[in-house]
Write a protein that holds these residues in place. Structure first.
Motif, PDB file in Angstrom:
ATOM      1  N   ILE A 223      68.673  18.701  24.473  1.00 40.61           N
ATOM      2  CA  ILE A 223      70.016  19.238  24.260  1.00 40.61           C
ATOM      3  C   ILE A 223      69.937  20.657  23.713  1.00 40.61           C
ATOM      4  CG2 ILE A 223      72.126  19.018  22.881  1.00 40.61           C
ATOM      5  CD1 ILE A 223      71.681  15.976  22.958  1.00 40.61           C
ATOM      6  N   ILE A 224      69.054  20.875  22.755  1.00 41.76           N
ATOM      7  CA  ILE A 224      69.001  22.155  22.039  1.00 41.76           C
ATOM      8  C   ILE A 224      68.466  23.279  22.928  1.00 41.76           C
ATOM      9  CG2 ILE A 224      67.890  23.377  20.132  1.00 41.76           C
ATOM     10  CD1 ILE A 224      67.941  20.713  18.592  1.00 41.76           C
ATOM     11  N   LEU A 225      67.385  23.024  23.678  1.00 45.71           N
ATOM     12  CA  LEU A 225      66.777  24.087  24.478  1.00 45.71           C
ATOM     13  C   LEU A 225      67.725  24.710  25.499  1.00 45.71           C
ATOM     14  CD1 LEU A 225      63.047  23.173  25.203  1.00 45.71           C
ATOM     15  CD2 LEU A 225      63.944  25.097  23.910  1.00 45.71           C
ATOM     16  N   PRO A 226      68.447  23.925  26.314  1.00 47.87           N
ATOM     17  CA  PRO A 226      69.377  24.564  27.258  1.00 47.87           C
ATOM     18  C   PRO A 226      70.492  25.339  26.574  1.00 47.87           C
ATOM     19  CG  PRO A 226      68.919  22.320  27.940  1.00 47.87           C
ATOM     20  CD  PRO A 226      68.339  22.487  26.571  1.00 47.87           C
ATOM     21  N   MET A 227      70.873  24.916  25.366  1.00 44.32           N
ATOM     22  CA  MET A 227      71.936  25.611  24.642  1.00 44.32           C
ATOM     23  C   MET A 227      71.501  26.984  24.163  1.00 44.32           C
ATOM     24  SD  MET A 227      73.623  22.445  22.481  1.00 44.32           S
ATOM     25  CE  MET A 227      74.848  23.484  21.708  1.00 44.32           C
ATOM     26  N   LEU A 228      70.185  27.237  24.147  1.00 45.15           N
ATOM     27  CA  LEU A 228      69.688  28.555  23.752  1.00 45.15           C
ATOM     28  C   LEU A 228      69.891  29.602  24.832  1.00 45.15           C
ATOM     29  CD1 LEU A 228      66.338  27.510  22.012  1.00 45.15           C
ATOM     30  CD2 LEU A 228      68.531  28.055  20.939  1.00 45.15           C
ATOM     31  N   GLN A 229      70.318  29.134  26.031  1.00 40.70           N
ATOM     32  CA  GLN A 229      70.625  30.034  27.153  1.00 40.70           C
ATOM     33  C   GLN A 229      69.422  30.874  27.568  1.00 40.70           C
ATOM     34  OE1 GLN A 229      73.546  30.071  28.823  1.00 40.70           O
ATOM     35  NE2 GLN A 229      74.347  28.433  27.548  1.00 40.70           N
ATOM     36  N   LEU A 230      68.265  30.255  27.575  1.00 42.56           N
ATOM     37  CA  LEU A 230      67.057  30.962  28.012  1.00 42.56           C
ATOM     38  C   LEU A 230      66.815  30.673  29.498  1.00 42.56           C
ATOM     39  CD1 LEU A 230      64.741  30.091  24.996  1.00 42.56           C
ATOM     40  CD2 LEU A 230      66.051  32.192  25.343  1.00 42.56           C
ATOM     41  N   ASP A 231      66.258  31.631  30.198  1.00 44.03           N
ATOM     42  CA  ASP A 231      65.972  31.448  31.616  1.00 44.03           C
ATOM     43  C   ASP A 231      64.622  30.733  31.758  1.00 44.03           C
ATOM     44  OD1 ASP A 231      66.061  31.518  34.322  1.00 44.03           O
ATOM     45  OD2 ASP A 231      65.442  33.622  34.511  1.00 44.03           O
ATOM     46  N   MET A 232      64.658  29.425  31.470  1.00 43.83           N
ATOM     47  CA  MET A 232      63.425  28.636  31.408  1.00 43.83           C
ATOM     48  C   MET A 232      63.644  27.312  32.134  1.00 43.83           C
ATOM     49  SD  MET A 232      62.828  29.353  27.356  1.00 43.83           S
ATOM     50  CE  MET A 232      61.452  28.251  27.198  1.00 43.83           C
ATOM     51  N   TYR A 233      64.033  27.400  33.404  1.00 46.13           N
ATOM     52  CA  TYR A 233      64.337  26.177  34.151  1.00 46.13           C
ATOM     53  C   TYR A 233      63.149  25.226  34.172  1.00 46.13           C
ATOM     54  CZ  TYR A 233      65.163  22.945  37.926  1.00 46.13           C
ATOM     55  OH  TYR A 233      65.286  21.789  38.645  1.00 46.13           O
ATOM     56  N   SER A 234      61.966  25.752  34.378  1.00 47.82           N
ATOM     57  CA  SER A 234      60.788  24.897  34.485  1.00 47.82           C
ATOM     58  C   SER A 234      60.562  24.094  33.203  1.00 47.82           C
ATOM     59  CB  SER A 234      59.551  25.740  34.799  1.00 47.82           C
ATOM     60  OG  SER A 234      59.387  26.765  33.844  1.00 47.82           O
ATOM     61  N   ILE A 235      60.846  24.710  32.055  1.00 50.12           N
ATOM     62  CA  ILE A 235      60.673  24.004  30.789  1.00 50.12           C
ATOM     63  C   ILE A 235      61.726  22.916  30.642  1.00 50.12           C
ATOM     64  CG2 ILE A 235      60.768  24.257  28.277  1.00 50.12           C
ATOM     65  CD1 ILE A 235      59.484  26.944  28.542  1.00 50.12           C
ATOM     66  N   TYR A 236      62.995  23.224  30.991  1.00 48.97           N
ATOM     67  CA  TYR A 236      64.044  22.215  30.925  1.00 48.97           C
ATOM     68  C   TYR A 236      63.681  21.005  31.774  1.00 48.97           C
ATOM     69  CZ  TYR A 236      66.812  26.288  29.406  1.00 48.97           C
ATOM     70  OH  TYR A 236      67.277  27.407  28.774  1.00 48.97           O
ATOM     71  N   SER A 237      63.304  21.269  33.007  1.00 52.20           N
ATOM     72  CA  SER A 237      62.990  20.193  33.940  1.00 52.20           C
ATOM     73  C   SER A 237      61.782  19.392  33.476  1.00 52.20           C
ATOM     74  CB  SER A 237      62.726  20.781  35.335  1.00 52.20           C
ATOM     75  OG  SER A 237      62.387  19.776  36.256  1.00 52.20           O
ATOM     76  N   SER A 238      60.776  20.075  32.949  1.00 49.35           N
ATOM     77  CA  SER A 238      59.563  19.402  32.493  1.00 49.35           C
ATOM     78  C   SER A 238      59.840  18.499  31.301  1.00 49.35           C
ATOM     79  CB  SER A 238      58.491  20.433  32.134  1.00 49.35           C
ATOM     80  OG  SER A 238      58.184  21.238  33.247  1.00 49.35           O
ATOM     81  N   LEU A 239      60.630  18.996  30.355  1.00 55.94           N
ATOM     82  CA  LEU A 239      60.959  18.193  29.181  1.00 55.94           C
ATOM     83  C   LEU A 239      61.816  16.990  29.547  1.00 55.94           C
ATOM     84  CD1 LEU A 239      61.656  20.908  26.461  1.00 55.94           C
ATOM     85  CD2 LEU A 239      59.775  19.262  26.521  1.00 55.94           C
ATOM     86  N   ALA A 240      62.712  17.184  30.515  1.00 53.01           N
ATOM     87  CA  ALA A 240      63.540  16.066  30.972  1.00 53.01           C
ATOM     88  C   ALA A 240      62.667  14.979  31.592  1.00 53.01           C
ATOM     89  CB  ALA A 240      64.567  16.559  31.979  1.00 53.01           C
ATOM     90  N   SER A 241      61.705  15.392  32.422  1.00 51.27           N
ATOM     91  CA  SER A 241      60.800  14.425  33.037  1.00 51.27           C
ATOM     92  C   SER A 241      59.906  13.772  31.984  1.00 51.27           C
ATOM     93  CB  SER A 241      59.923  15.121  34.089  1.00 51.27           C
ATOM     94  OG  SER A 241      60.718  15.689  35.108  1.00 51.27           O
ATOM     95  N   LEU A 242      59.429  14.574  31.037  1.00 46.19           N
ATOM     96  CA  LEU A 242      58.553  14.041  30.001  1.00 46.19           C
ATOM     97  C   LEU A 242      59.275  12.984  29.172  1.00 46.19           C
ATOM     98  CD1 LEU A 242      55.818  14.169  28.561  1.00 46.19           C
ATOM     99  CD2 LEU A 242      56.748  15.996  27.122  1.00 46.19           C
ATOM    100  N   GLN A 243      60.561  13.209  28.895  1.00 42.98           N
ATOM    101  CA  GLN A 243      61.309  12.226  28.118  1.00 42.98           C
ATOM    102  C   GLN A 243      61.376  10.879  28.826  1.00 42.98           C
ATOM    103  OE1 GLN A 243      65.353  13.227  27.154  1.00 42.98           O
ATOM    104  NE2 GLN A 243      65.727  11.309  26.106  1.00 42.98           N
ATOM    105  N   ILE A 244      61.557  10.907  30.153  1.00 40.81           N
ATOM    106  CA  ILE A 244      61.626   9.659  30.900  1.00 40.81           C
ATOM    107  C   ILE A 244      60.307   8.891  30.790  1.00 40.81           C
ATOM    108  CG2 ILE A 244      61.970   8.646  33.175  1.00 40.81           C
ATOM    109  CD1 ILE A 244      64.454   9.964  31.936  1.00 40.81           C
ATOM    110  N   PHE A 245      59.197   9.608  30.906  1.00 39.57           N
ATOM    111  CA  PHE A 245      57.881   8.964  30.801  1.00 39.57           C
ATOM    112  C   PHE A 245      57.625   8.459  29.380  1.00 39.57           C
ATOM    113  CE2 PHE A 245      57.176  11.642  34.582  1.00 39.57           C
ATOM    114  CZ  PHE A 245      56.667  10.680  35.441  1.00 39.57           C
ATOM    115  N   ILE A 246      58.009   9.251  28.396  1.00 40.32           N
ATOM    116  CA  ILE A 246      57.805   8.843  27.006  1.00 40.32           C
ATOM    117  C   ILE A 246      58.629   7.602  26.687  1.00 40.32           C
ATOM    118  CG2 ILE A 246      58.208   9.496  24.600  1.00 40.32           C
ATOM    119  CD1 ILE A 246      55.744  10.777  25.781  1.00 40.32           C
ATOM    120  N   LEU A 247      59.881   7.559  27.145  1.00 33.89           N
ATOM    121  CA  LEU A 247      60.728   6.390  26.901  1.00 33.89           C
ATOM    122  C   LEU A 247      60.139   5.138  27.535  1.00 33.89           C
ATOM    123  CD1 LEU A 247      64.381   7.744  27.322  1.00 33.89           C
ATOM    124  CD2 LEU A 247      63.298   6.908  25.231  1.00 33.89           C
ATOM    125  N   ALA A 248      59.608   5.289  28.750  1.00 32.35           N
ATOM    126  CA  ALA A 248      58.971   4.146  29.414  1.00 32.35           C
ATOM    127  C   ALA A 248      57.764   3.672  28.616  1.00 32.35           C
ATOM    128  CB  ALA A 248      58.565   4.521  30.834  1.00 32.35           C
TER     129      ALA A 248
END
Length: 267
Positions: A223-248
């Motif tokens: 939630i916090i990283l995208p709100m920083l308005q940084l041009d870091m799509y790859s990081i957003y996408s990677s963290l989103a995927s990582l969360q799914i794996f971590i939750l599993a």
């Protein structure tokens, strides 16, 4: 040949995504190997139940995610339609994995509250609203996103670029739901602590609060990283995927731990 700043930025995003996808695949494989003995014991000696079936699906759906993710990151995808199809597949399986993982936390919360049906109905209602809303947001994001590929030779992969707001809205919903589960678990732990007059820390550990807290932490980061308005799509996408794996991993590890504790007590 000179390339524009946007071309270089896309190429960097693709390279970073490739590194992260490979790292996540390695991490998942390492976790699988490390827990294989305990997992084999559980699968071999536990009786077949619906929860065991849920465990198997939750544990192995991420392997499909890894395959699709590696195809997106490491194979040349010059056709935008192929990239769109793979992206949709990844999104659908990601939601399936998230739903299955959260089911374990719901079942654990239900058990901690001594199978209280009021708690179960309230949690399931909130969960249903969270999943439906998240799927709706992801469908809108998928329909309005742009497929990005590198114009620089030698850089494979593709990704879908969506508006930054569409990144953290689903995670806000997941965060609120997980926060509710954490609150219910802490309330139950405090009640047990008061009745048994033991150490609060031991009660929190016994109620698996740290599994919940790790999932909550990843949602907060997403939630916090995208709100920083940084041009870091790859990081957003990677963290989103990582969360799914971590939750599993957290969900299946929690269930595996609880089963082994019960098995040793009964044995």
């Amino acid at each position: 040949m000179e390339y524009s700043v946007d071309d270089i930025a896309v190429a960097r995003n693709l390279q970073f995504l490739a590194y992260i996808c490979t790292s996540i695949a390695t991490f998942w494989t390492y976790d699988f190997v490390c827990s294989f003995h305990k997992e084999w014991t559980f699968l071999h000696r536990s009786r077949w139940t619906k929860v065991k079936g849920l465990y198997i699906i939750t544990r192995y759906v991420p392997f499909v995610l890894i395959i699709v993710d590696l195809c997106l990151a490491l194979t040349p995808n010059t056709n935008p339609e192929n990239c769109q199809i793979l992206g949709n597949m990844f999104t659908y399986f990601r939601m399936i994995s998230l739903t299955l993982s959260e089911c374990f936390f719901i079942l654990r919360t239900y058990a901690l509250w001594n199978n209280n049906r009021i708690v179960l109905v309230a949690v399931l209602s909130a969960f249903f609203a969270t999943i439906v809303s998240s799927i709706s947001l992801l469908l809108v994001a998928g329909a309005t996103s742009d497929v990005m590929t590198s114009t620089i030779p030698g850089i494979p992969g593709c990704f879908r670029h969506a508006h930054v707001v569409q990144f953290f809205l689903p995670f806000i919903l997941v965060f609120v739901f997980q926060l509710g589960l954490v609150c219910l678990t802490i309330i139950r732990a405090i009640q047990s602590w008061r009745s048994s007059k033991g150490l609060l820390y031991i009660m929190l550990v016994k109620h698996n609060i740290f599994y919940y807290a790790c999932g909550l932490l990843f949602s907060a980061v997403n939630i916090i990283l995208p709100m920083l308005q940084l041009d870091m799509y790859s990081i957003y996408s990677s963290l989103a995927s990582l969360q799914i794996f971590i939750l599993a991993i957290l969900a299946t590890r929690m269930h595996l731990h609880l089963w082994h504790v019960e098995w040793h007590v009964d044995g």
